[in-house]
Design a protein around this motif. Structure first.
Motif, mmCIF file in Angstrom:
data_model
loop_
_atom_site.group_PDB
_atom_site.id
_atom_site.type_symbol
_atom_site.label_atom_id
_atom_site.label_comp_id
_atom_site.label_asym_id
_atom_site.label_seq_id
_atom_site.Cartn_x
_atom_site.Cartn_y
_atom_site.Cartn_z
ATOM 1 N N GLY A 171 0.794 -1.229 0.000
ATOM 2 C CA GLY A 171 0.000 0.000 0.000
ATOM 3 C C GLY A 171 0.824 1.275 0.000
ATOM 4 O O GLY A 171 0.282 2.372 -0.156
ATOM 5 N N ALA A 172 2.128 1.151 0.199
ATOM 6 C CA ALA A 172 3.008 2.332 0.204
ATOM 7 C C ALA A 172 4.443 1.862 0.083
ATOM 8 O O ALA A 172 4.748 0.687 0.316
ATOM 9 C CB ALA A 172 2.830 3.145 1.486
ATOM 10 N N GLU A 173 5.316 2.778 -0.310
ATOM 11 C CA GLU A 173 6.748 2.464 -0.371
ATOM 12 C C GLU A 173 7.528 3.531 0.386
ATOM 13 O O GLU A 173 7.117 4.688 0.462
ATOM 14 C CB GLU A 173 7.227 2.388 -1.839
ATOM 15 C CG GLU A 173 8.760 2.312 -1.964
ATOM 16 C CD GLU A 173 9.298 1.672 -3.239
ATOM 17 O OE1 GLU A 173 8.622 0.793 -3.820
ATOM 18 O OE2 GLU A 173 10.423 2.050 -3.650
ATOM 19 N N ILE A 174 8.671 3.089 0.929
ATOM 20 C CA ILE A 174 9.667 4.023 1.464
ATOM 21 C C ILE A 174 10.917 3.854 0.609
ATOM 22 O O ILE A 174 11.342 2.725 0.356
ATOM 23 C CB ILE A 174 10.012 3.700 2.935
ATOM 24 C CG1 ILE A 174 8.775 3.811 3.826
ATOM 25 C CG2 ILE A 174 11.136 4.607 3.443
ATOM 26 C CD1 ILE A 174 8.978 3.245 5.233
ATOM 27 N N MET A 175 11.487 4.969 0.149
ATOM 28 C CA MET A 175 12.736 4.850 -0.603
ATOM 29 C C MET A 175 13.704 5.948 -0.172
ATOM 30 O O MET A 175 13.305 6.989 0.368
ATOM 31 C CB MET A 175 12.494 4.946 -2.120
ATOM 32 C CG MET A 175 12.029 6.291 -2.614
ATOM 33 S SD MET A 175 12.042 6.461 -4.449
ATOM 34 C CE MET A 175 10.846 5.246 -4.965
ATOM 35 N N GLY A 176 14.958 5.707 -0.408
ATOM 36 C CA GLY A 176 15.959 6.733 -0.171
ATOM 37 C C GLY A 176 15.931 7.756 -1.297
ATOM 38 O O GLY A 176 15.478 7.481 -2.416
ATOM 39 N N ARG A 177 16.431 8.917 -1.001
ATOM 40 C CA ARG A 177 16.427 9.992 -1.980
ATOM 41 C C ARG A 177 17.261 9.624 -3.218
ATOM 42 O O ARG A 177 16.952 10.030 -4.339
ATOM 43 C CB ARG A 177 16.981 11.241 -1.294
ATOM 44 C CG ARG A 177 16.965 12.493 -2.140
ATOM 45 C CD ARG A 177 18.332 12.803 -2.677
ATOM 46 N NE ARG A 177 18.335 14.008 -3.466
ATOM 47 C CZ ARG A 177 18.617 15.212 -3.000
ATOM 48 N NH1 ARG A 177 18.919 15.375 -1.728
ATOM 49 N NH2 ARG A 177 18.606 16.248 -3.804
ATOM 50 N N ASN A 178 18.301 8.805 -3.019
ATOM 51 C CA ASN A 178 19.146 8.421 -4.156
ATOM 52 C C ASN A 178 18.430 7.498 -5.128
ATOM 53 O O ASN A 178 18.844 7.374 -6.279
ATOM 54 C CB ASN A 178 20.435 7.742 -3.679
ATOM 55 C CG ASN A 178 21.324 8.708 -2.914
ATOM 56 O OD1 ASN A 178 21.016 9.889 -2.773
ATOM 57 N ND2 ASN A 178 22.436 8.186 -2.411
ATOM 58 N N LYS A 179 17.394 6.808 -4.659
ATOM 59 C CA LYS A 179 16.601 6.006 -5.584
ATOM 60 C C LYS A 179 15.674 6.900 -6.404
ATOM 61 O O LYS A 179 15.376 6.605 -7.560
ATOM 62 C CB LYS A 179 15.789 4.937 -4.845
ATOM 63 C CG LYS A 179 14.903 4.106 -5.774
ATOM 64 C CD LYS A 179 14.228 2.927 -5.103
ATOM 65 C CE LYS A 179 13.213 2.273 -6.043
ATOM 66 N NZ LYS A 179 12.503 1.138 -5.426
ATOM 67 N N PHE A 180 15.242 7.995 -5.792
ATOM 68 C CA PHE A 180 14.329 8.911 -6.500
ATOM 69 C C PHE A 180 15.040 9.657 -7.625
ATOM 70 O O PHE A 180 14.452 9.941 -8.668
ATOM 71 C CB PHE A 180 13.705 9.897 -5.506
ATOM 72 C CG PHE A 180 12.771 10.884 -6.148
ATOM 73 C CD1 PHE A 180 11.506 10.479 -6.580
ATOM 74 C CD2 PHE A 180 13.140 12.205 -6.339
ATOM 75 C CE1 PHE A 180 10.638 11.382 -7.193
ATOM 76 C CE2 PHE A 180 12.282 13.114 -6.951
ATOM 77 C CZ PHE A 180 11.035 12.695 -7.376
ATOM 78 N N GLY A 181 16.315 9.964 -7.379
ATOM 79 C CA GLY A 181 17.026 10.722 -8.410
ATOM 80 C C GLY A 181 18.508 10.785 -8.148
ATOM 81 O O GLY A 181 18.952 10.459 -7.054
ATOM 82 N N PRO A 182 19.286 11.223 -9.128
ATOM 83 C CA PRO A 182 20.743 11.232 -8.990
ATOM 84 C C PRO A 182 21.274 12.492 -8.320
ATOM 85 O O PRO A 182 22.477 12.584 -8.068
ATOM 86 C CB PRO A 182 21.217 11.164 -10.448
ATOM 87 C CG PRO A 182 20.143 11.890 -11.206
ATOM 88 C CD PRO A 182 18.847 11.594 -10.484
ATOM 89 N N GLN A 183 20.403 13.476 -8.011
ATOM 90 C CA GLN A 183 20.885 14.718 -7.404
ATOM 91 C C GLN A 183 21.349 14.465 -5.973
ATOM 92 O O GLN A 183 20.881 13.568 -5.308
ATOM 93 C CB GLN A 183 19.770 15.777 -7.388
ATOM 94 C CG GLN A 183 19.117 16.045 -8.727
ATOM 95 C CD GLN A 183 17.990 15.055 -9.049
ATOM 96 O OE1 GLN A 183 17.696 14.167 -8.264
ATOM 97 N NE2 GLN A 183 17.391 15.218 -10.218
ATOM 98 N N ARG A 184 22.280 15.289 -5.516
ATOM 99 C CA ARG A 184 22.715 15.248 -4.126
ATOM 100 C C ARG A 184 22.562 16.644 -3.541
ATOM 101 O O ARG A 184 22.600 17.632 -4.276
ATOM 102 C CB ARG A 184 24.174 14.791 -4.014
ATOM 103 C CG ARG A 184 24.449 13.413 -4.634
ATOM 104 C CD ARG A 184 23.784 12.286 -3.844
ATOM 105 N NE ARG A 184 24.093 10.965 -4.402
ATOM 106 C CZ ARG A 184 23.329 10.327 -5.299
ATOM 107 N NH1 ARG A 184 22.231 10.890 -5.759
ATOM 108 N NH2 ARG A 184 23.681 9.128 -5.720
ATOM 109 N N GLY A 185 22.395 16.755 -2.241
ATOM 110 C CA GLY A 185 22.302 18.060 -1.579
ATOM 111 C C GLY A 185 20.965 18.740 -1.859
ATOM 112 O O GLY A 185 20.001 18.090 -2.300
#
Lengths: 220, 220
Positions: free
Chosen positions: A76-90
């Protein structure tokens, strides 16, 4: 009871879940697609790939697909790290990045994106991304709230999975060991000594050469 | 043609072939016997353990035994690191140490012990230990000479195996992945990026939970 589940997390035989040198063009770094080659031919992947004209059954339906298919059941939902969402940092330079997945991401449910740099919720197709700066237990509480009584999938990457394992929040962990040696990258298993004592472990080798490990939290 | 073979080399799922803190009392360090628990029940081990009164068939004869048994077939000599021969480090204080194996070691053939500290050849039962300070290719040449036309087994430990793999001298590598996380110790796979490109890899899961990987040198 909502469970937290990890599926299809591939590592090399030497324990790297992603290679070195991740970028927009190479999300797995020098590993390229090698960690997911077992996955691409499966019916589960073929069906998710947006080839709506393909009949179900266009992919393989053996051991690899049987394990792959579990990833979407009862979530029903997912948790992901920001690095999975995109290649940007900071900090976000702008908010034009809407994820890797085009206008109909394969999640079809809320996704909590863990980031120190919050930004407004973002709806893309049937998926809503919630950008939050939360500790693992808080993130799980939020995801459970929006999961409509279903389970929550922990989508990675490996560093995020390690943090949730360390906090003992994971109920189901499916890891796929691929018979290649990457030599460098991000290790999955670091800091998890004796993890097996908290889980029952089931091991299945596939004709493709990968081995499926399913860790299920032991009864307490 | 003499081949160089590695058998029954067990590693944890996180890639450690031995634990931390090796000593006379704990040859595998904090790993204890956990890396070899799959091996102890096998007929191969039971038969090697000196219980001459046990009938053949006293141990298990399933997948694990099938792989274990290959270790003794067609072997005419062994190469081992000095740390496998004994727990001492540096120059020999005296020459009273005759190995871990009592008066009839299970080798029954010449064993080249790689050490920077040479000492006289030592015959124990049917086994002769040759203590030599040799590079991998030289050690293999010596072992091949004394193997009587049979294969040479590379007996470990992991650091020695890594050196021979690095020198591309290994023809057959049998690694057993045990579903435990040791977290620390001596890693087998370090520095072997892309090893799989030089080998054909065969993968078999056992009901015991371990996975047998057989790397066979690819035709050149």
């Amino acid at each position: 009871m909502t469970r937290l589940r990890v599926h299809n997390l591939a590592v090399s035989l030497d324990g790297f879940a992603t290679g070195e040198g991740q970028s927009l063009e190479a999300p797995f770094g020098h590993a390229g697609g090698r960690l997911m080659e077992w996955f691409f031919p499966t019916d589960t992947f073929v069906s998710m790939s947006g080839h709506a004209d393909e009949a179900v059954g266009a992919g393989t339906q053996g051991v690899d697909d049987a394990f792959a298919a579990a990833t979407n059941r009862g979530i029903g939902a997912e948790i992901m790290g920001r690095n999975k969402f995109g290649p940007q940092r900071g900090p976000w330079a702008d908010e034009s990045w809407r994820g890797w997945w085009g206008e109909e991401p394969p999640f079809h449910s809320p996704v909590v994106v863990l980031t120190h740099h919050e930004r407004p919720d973002l709806a893309v197709g049937e998926t809503t991304f919630l950008f939050r700066d939360l500790a693992p237990a808080e993130a799980l509480a939020l995801a459970s709230d929006v999961a409509g009584g279903l389970d929550v999938r922990l989508g990675g990457g490996p560093t995020v999975v390690r943090e949730f394992l360390d906090a003992d929040l994971v109920d189901h962990l499916h890891v796929v060991v691929v018979p290649i040696l990457l030599g460098r990258g991000v290790r999955l298993w670091d800091g998890l000594e004796a993890l097996e004592e908290r889980f029952d472990v089931d091991v299945t080798a596939s004709p493709s050469g990968v081995v499926h490990y399913v860790f299920t939290r032991a009864a307490r």
